[in-house]
Design a protein around this motif. Sequence first.
Motif, PDB file in Angstrom:
ATOM      1  N   VAL A 137      47.779  26.399  -3.393  1.00  0.00           N
ATOM      2  CA  VAL A 137      49.004  26.985  -2.845  1.00  0.00           C
ATOM      3  C   VAL A 137      49.926  25.934  -2.243  1.00  0.00           C
ATOM      4  O   VAL A 137      51.161  26.006  -2.401  1.00  0.00           O
ATOM      5  CB  VAL A 137      48.674  28.085  -1.810  1.00  0.00           C
ATOM      6  CG1 VAL A 137      47.857  27.557  -0.650  1.00  0.00           C
ATOM      7  CG2 VAL A 137      49.930  28.784  -1.333  1.00  0.00           C
ATOM      8  N   ASN A 138      49.375  24.922  -1.581  1.00  0.00           N
ATOM      9  CA  ASN A 138      50.225  23.898  -0.973  1.00  0.00           C
ATOM     10  C   ASN A 138      50.936  23.062  -2.034  1.00  0.00           C
ATOM     11  O   ASN A 138      52.128  22.765  -1.900  1.00  0.00           O
ATOM     12  CB  ASN A 138      49.386  23.006  -0.063  1.00  0.00           C
ATOM     13  CG  ASN A 138      48.827  23.767   1.120  1.00  0.00           C
ATOM     14  OD1 ASN A 138      49.541  24.077   2.056  1.00  0.00           O
ATOM     15  ND2 ASN A 138      47.547  24.096   1.049  1.00  0.00           N
ATOM     16  N   ASP A 139      50.211  22.700  -3.095  1.00  0.00           N
ATOM     17  CA  ASP A 139      50.851  21.967  -4.193  1.00  0.00           C
ATOM     18  C   ASP A 139      51.932  22.813  -4.852  1.00  0.00           C
ATOM     19  O   ASP A 139      52.995  22.312  -5.239  1.00  0.00           O
ATOM     20  CB  ASP A 139      49.806  21.560  -5.234  1.00  0.00           C
ATOM     21  CG  ASP A 139      48.782  20.571  -4.688  1.00  0.00           C
ATOM     22  OD1 ASP A 139      49.095  19.866  -3.702  1.00  0.00           O
ATOM     23  OD2 ASP A 139      47.667  20.514  -5.243  1.00  0.00           O
ATOM     24  N   HIS A 140      51.647  24.112  -4.960  1.00  0.00           N
ATOM     25  CA  HIS A 140      52.612  24.989  -5.605  1.00  0.00           C
ATOM     26  C   HIS A 140      53.883  25.139  -4.772  1.00  0.00           C
ATOM     27  O   HIS A 140      54.997  25.153  -5.327  1.00  0.00           O
ATOM     28  CB  HIS A 140      51.985  26.358  -5.853  1.00  0.00           C
ATOM     29  CG  HIS A 140      52.814  27.260  -6.686  1.00  0.00           C
ATOM     30  ND1 HIS A 140      53.111  26.995  -8.009  1.00  0.00           N
ATOM     31  CD2 HIS A 140      53.443  28.436  -6.394  1.00  0.00           C
ATOM     32  CE1 HIS A 140      53.857  27.960  -8.501  1.00  0.00           C
ATOM     33  NE2 HIS A 140      54.094  28.842  -7.542  1.00  0.00           N
ATOM     34  N   TRP A 148      43.599  30.508   8.447  1.00  0.00           N
ATOM     35  CA  TRP A 148      43.694  29.047   8.487  1.00  0.00           C
ATOM     36  C   TRP A 148      44.512  28.514   7.314  1.00  0.00           C
ATOM     37  O   TRP A 148      45.441  27.722   7.484  1.00  0.00           O
ATOM     38  CB  TRP A 148      42.307  28.416   8.488  1.00  0.00           C
ATOM     39  CG  TRP A 148      42.384  26.912   8.529  1.00  0.00           C
ATOM     40  CD1 TRP A 148      42.269  26.037   7.486  1.00  0.00           C
ATOM     41  CD2 TRP A 148      42.665  26.103   9.677  1.00  0.00           C
ATOM     42  NE1 TRP A 148      42.445  24.754   7.909  1.00  0.00           N
ATOM     43  CE2 TRP A 148      42.687  24.767   9.247  1.00  0.00           C
ATOM     44  CE3 TRP A 148      42.896  26.390  11.020  1.00  0.00           C
ATOM     45  CZ2 TRP A 148      42.942  23.710  10.131  1.00  0.00           C
ATOM     46  CZ3 TRP A 148      43.139  25.332  11.897  1.00  0.00           C
ATOM     47  CH2 TRP A 148      43.156  24.028  11.444  1.00  0.00           C
ATOM     48  N   ASP A 149      44.151  28.936   6.112  1.00  0.00           N
ATOM     49  CA  ASP A 149      44.763  28.348   4.920  1.00  0.00           C
ATOM     50  C   ASP A 149      46.219  28.755   4.740  1.00  0.00           C
ATOM     51  O   ASP A 149      47.025  27.961   4.233  1.00  0.00           O
ATOM     52  CB  ASP A 149      43.971  28.737   3.669  1.00  0.00           C
ATOM     53  CG  ASP A 149      42.582  28.135   3.638  1.00  0.00           C
ATOM     54  OD1 ASP A 149      42.305  27.239   4.450  1.00  0.00           O
ATOM     55  OD2 ASP A 149      41.760  28.570   2.812  1.00  0.00           O
ATOM     56  N   LEU A 150      46.554  29.985   5.132  1.00  0.00           N
ATOM     57  CA  LEU A 150      47.917  30.470   4.890  1.00  0.00           C
ATOM     58  C   LEU A 150      48.785  30.465   6.142  1.00  0.00           C
ATOM     59  O   LEU A 150      49.952  30.078   6.080  1.00  0.00           O
ATOM     60  CB  LEU A 150      47.865  31.878   4.292  1.00  0.00           C
ATOM     61  CG  LEU A 150      47.135  32.011   2.952  1.00  0.00           C
ATOM     62  CD1 LEU A 150      47.232  33.430   2.437  1.00  0.00           C
ATOM     63  CD2 LEU A 150      47.657  31.022   1.912  1.00  0.00           C
ATOM     64  N   ASP A 151      48.235  30.896   7.273  1.00  0.00           N
ATOM     65  CA  ASP A 151      49.048  30.960   8.494  1.00  0.00           C
ATOM     66  C   ASP A 151      49.172  29.611   9.182  1.00  0.00           C
ATOM     67  O   ASP A 151      50.028  29.447  10.058  1.00  0.00           O
ATOM     68  CB  ASP A 151      48.456  31.969   9.479  1.00  0.00           C
ATOM     69  CG  ASP A 151      48.528  33.396   8.962  1.00  0.00           C
ATOM     70  OD1 ASP A 151      49.180  33.601   7.922  1.00  0.00           O
ATOM     71  OD2 ASP A 151      47.928  34.288   9.582  1.00  0.00           O
ATOM     72  N   ASP A 203      52.623  25.325   7.480  1.00  0.00           N
ATOM     73  CA  ASP A 203      53.058  23.971   7.831  1.00  0.00           C
ATOM     74  C   ASP A 203      53.680  23.269   6.635  1.00  0.00           C
ATOM     75  O   ASP A 203      54.692  22.563   6.765  1.00  0.00           O
ATOM     76  CB  ASP A 203      51.885  23.159   8.373  1.00  0.00           C
ATOM     77  CG  ASP A 203      51.455  23.598   9.763  1.00  0.00           C
ATOM     78  OD1 ASP A 203      52.185  24.373  10.392  1.00  0.00           O
ATOM     79  OD2 ASP A 203      50.373  23.159  10.208  1.00  0.00           O
ATOM     80  N   THR A 204      53.068  23.445   5.464  1.00  0.00           N
ATOM     81  CA  THR A 204      53.622  22.854   4.245  1.00  0.00           C
ATOM     82  C   THR A 204      55.022  23.388   3.985  1.00  0.00           C
ATOM     83  O   THR A 204      55.956  22.621   3.698  1.00  0.00           O
ATOM     84  CB  THR A 204      52.709  23.155   3.039  1.00  0.00           C
ATOM     85  OG1 THR A 204      51.435  22.541   3.233  1.00  0.00           O
ATOM     86  CG2 THR A 204      53.327  22.638   1.743  1.00  0.00           C
ATOM     87  N   ALA A 205      55.180  24.706   4.083  1.00  0.00           N
ATOM     88  CA  ALA A 205      56.486  25.308   3.838  1.00  0.00           C
ATOM     89  C   ALA A 205      57.528  24.810   4.833  1.00  0.00           C
ATOM     90  O   ALA A 205      58.665  24.482   4.450  1.00  0.00           O
ATOM     91  CB  ALA A 205      56.368  26.834   3.911  1.00  0.00           C
ATOM     92  N   GLU A 206      57.160  24.738   6.100  1.00  0.00           N
ATOM     93  CA  GLU A 206      58.112  24.263   7.114  1.00  0.00           C
ATOM     94  C   GLU A 206      58.509  22.820   6.851  1.00  0.00           C
ATOM     95  O   GLU A 206      59.680  22.446   7.005  1.00  0.00           O
ATOM     96  CB  GLU A 206      57.502  24.419   8.503  1.00  0.00           C
ATOM     97  CG  GLU A 206      57.397  25.874   8.955  1.00  0.00           C
ATOM     98  CD  GLU A 206      56.755  26.017  10.312  1.00  0.00           C
ATOM     99  OE1 GLU A 206      56.314  24.987  10.883  1.00  0.00           O
ATOM    100  OE2 GLU A 206      56.679  27.161  10.811  1.00  0.00           O
ATOM    101  N   GLY A 207      57.551  21.998   6.427  1.00  0.00           N
ATOM    102  CA  GLY A 207      57.858  20.611   6.111  1.00  0.00           C
ATOM    103  C   GLY A 207      58.798  20.469   4.930  1.00  0.00           C
ATOM    104  O   GLY A 207      59.544  19.490   4.826  1.00  0.00           O
ATOM    105  N   LEU A 208      58.761  21.457   4.041  1.00  0.00           N
ATOM    106  CA  LEU A 208      59.627  21.448   2.860  1.00  0.00           C
ATOM    107  C   LEU A 208      60.946  22.167   3.103  1.00  0.00           C
ATOM    108  O   LEU A 208      61.819  22.181   2.225  1.00  0.00           O
ATOM    109  CB  LEU A 208      58.898  22.129   1.690  1.00  0.00           C
ATOM    110  CG  LEU A 208      57.647  21.430   1.162  1.00  0.00           C
ATOM    111  CD1 LEU A 208      56.844  22.389   0.280  1.00  0.00           C
ATOM    112  CD2 LEU A 208      58.015  20.179   0.387  1.00  0.00           C
ATOM    113  N   GLY A 209      61.098  22.785   4.265  1.00  0.00           N
ATOM    114  CA  GLY A 209      62.306  23.555   4.554  1.00  0.00           C
ATOM    115  C   GLY A 209      62.334  24.917   3.901  1.00  0.00           C
ATOM    116  O   GLY A 209      63.413  25.528   3.779  1.00  0.00           O
ATOM    117  N   LEU A 210      61.180  25.440   3.499  1.00  0.00           N
ATOM    118  CA  LEU A 210      61.111  26.749   2.871  1.00  0.00           C
ATOM    119  C   LEU A 210      61.016  27.846   3.933  1.00  0.00           C
ATOM    120  O   LEU A 210      60.244  27.723   4.884  1.00  0.00           O
ATOM    121  CB  LEU A 210      59.873  26.854   1.969  1.00  0.00           C
ATOM    122  CG  LEU A 210      59.860  26.080   0.647  1.00  0.00           C
ATOM    123  CD1 LEU A 210      58.476  26.176   0.014  1.00  0.00           C
ATOM    124  CD2 LEU A 210      60.919  26.632  -0.299  1.00  0.00           C
TER     125      LEU A 210
END
Length: 342
Positions: A239-242, A270-273, A278-285
């Motif tokens: 999911v993070n790569d996606h 853990w994995d999603l919340d 965090d991945t999405a926030e770092g990408l601006g999503l």
Amino acid sequence: MAYDAFLLLSFGGPEGPDDVLPFLRNVTRGRGIPEERLAEVAEHYRHFGGVSPINQQCRDLLAAVRADFAAHGVGLPAYWGNRNWTPMLADTLAQMRDDGVTSALGFATSAYGGYSSCRQYWEDIAQARAKVGARAPAVTKLRQFHDHPGFVAPHADAVRSALATLDPGRRASTRIVFTAHSIPASMAATAGPDGGRYEAQLHETAALVHAAAAADLPWDLVWQSRSGPPQVPWLEPDVNDHLTALAAKGVTDVVVSPIGFVSDHLEVIWDLDNEARDTAEGLGLGYARAATPGTDPRFVTMIRELVEERIAALPRRRLGTLPVWDQCAADCCPTPQRRGAK
């Protein structure tokens, strides 16, 4: 066949810091997972005080099932046994034996076919009955339910609710991302009577949830919670790569829906919340995580309907077309050990 009890079958989870490593050793017994990897995963649990939410979720679901049974005249006492932590399945079967139970219907908190999600429960039942010995109750597992309306509808409503929290002005560049637990690719290839059933059922569920949500947005099915050595192929993309790939394509917002799960247990949280958010926030999503069924009344009703299919021979309620099955064939979803021996 006559049944005289209902048994909730689940994974189990630690309920305090001292439980975490013993629990993880139970989960990974015989798999050769190094102690340092267990210590790394243990930190996820300690982030939440060493308590997994799954046991309380099972208590809540069991209470809801008992109330629903009582309201609809299903006269089966309801028990609960876990695969990896207390209440352990063998202990529950011993209690059932002492209570005079001879034959129970078992509901596993996993909707799909596959070794870990289906067949391993059959193995757990057999091992627990052998441990209990004479007069151990027989347990018949209820069928898979990936396309039952009582599973699909709560997920669909959760997608709609999550979508409503995102910026409507960016709707055209929003995407729905369905997730499920990744498994080794070799395991996925044998997950069903004709192979590949785990993935196929998940794709069908995703399509059904998407249609019921009437979201009119593109969607993908991706994977989470991978474990094991990096050289062993698992289902991808993660999911993070996606999310990284979507951001590069101009997607601005995502709804992440964990259709592989029935409740918000630790891997979801853990994995999603945490990690995926965090991945999405770092990408601006923009990011919204849809809820799981939990104790949604429609999900609880579904459990009763699965029971009534057996005790009253009622028709199956299904939205999909892929096969589901009650009893695994002898060559269905072989254990990892048997696959490695071939």
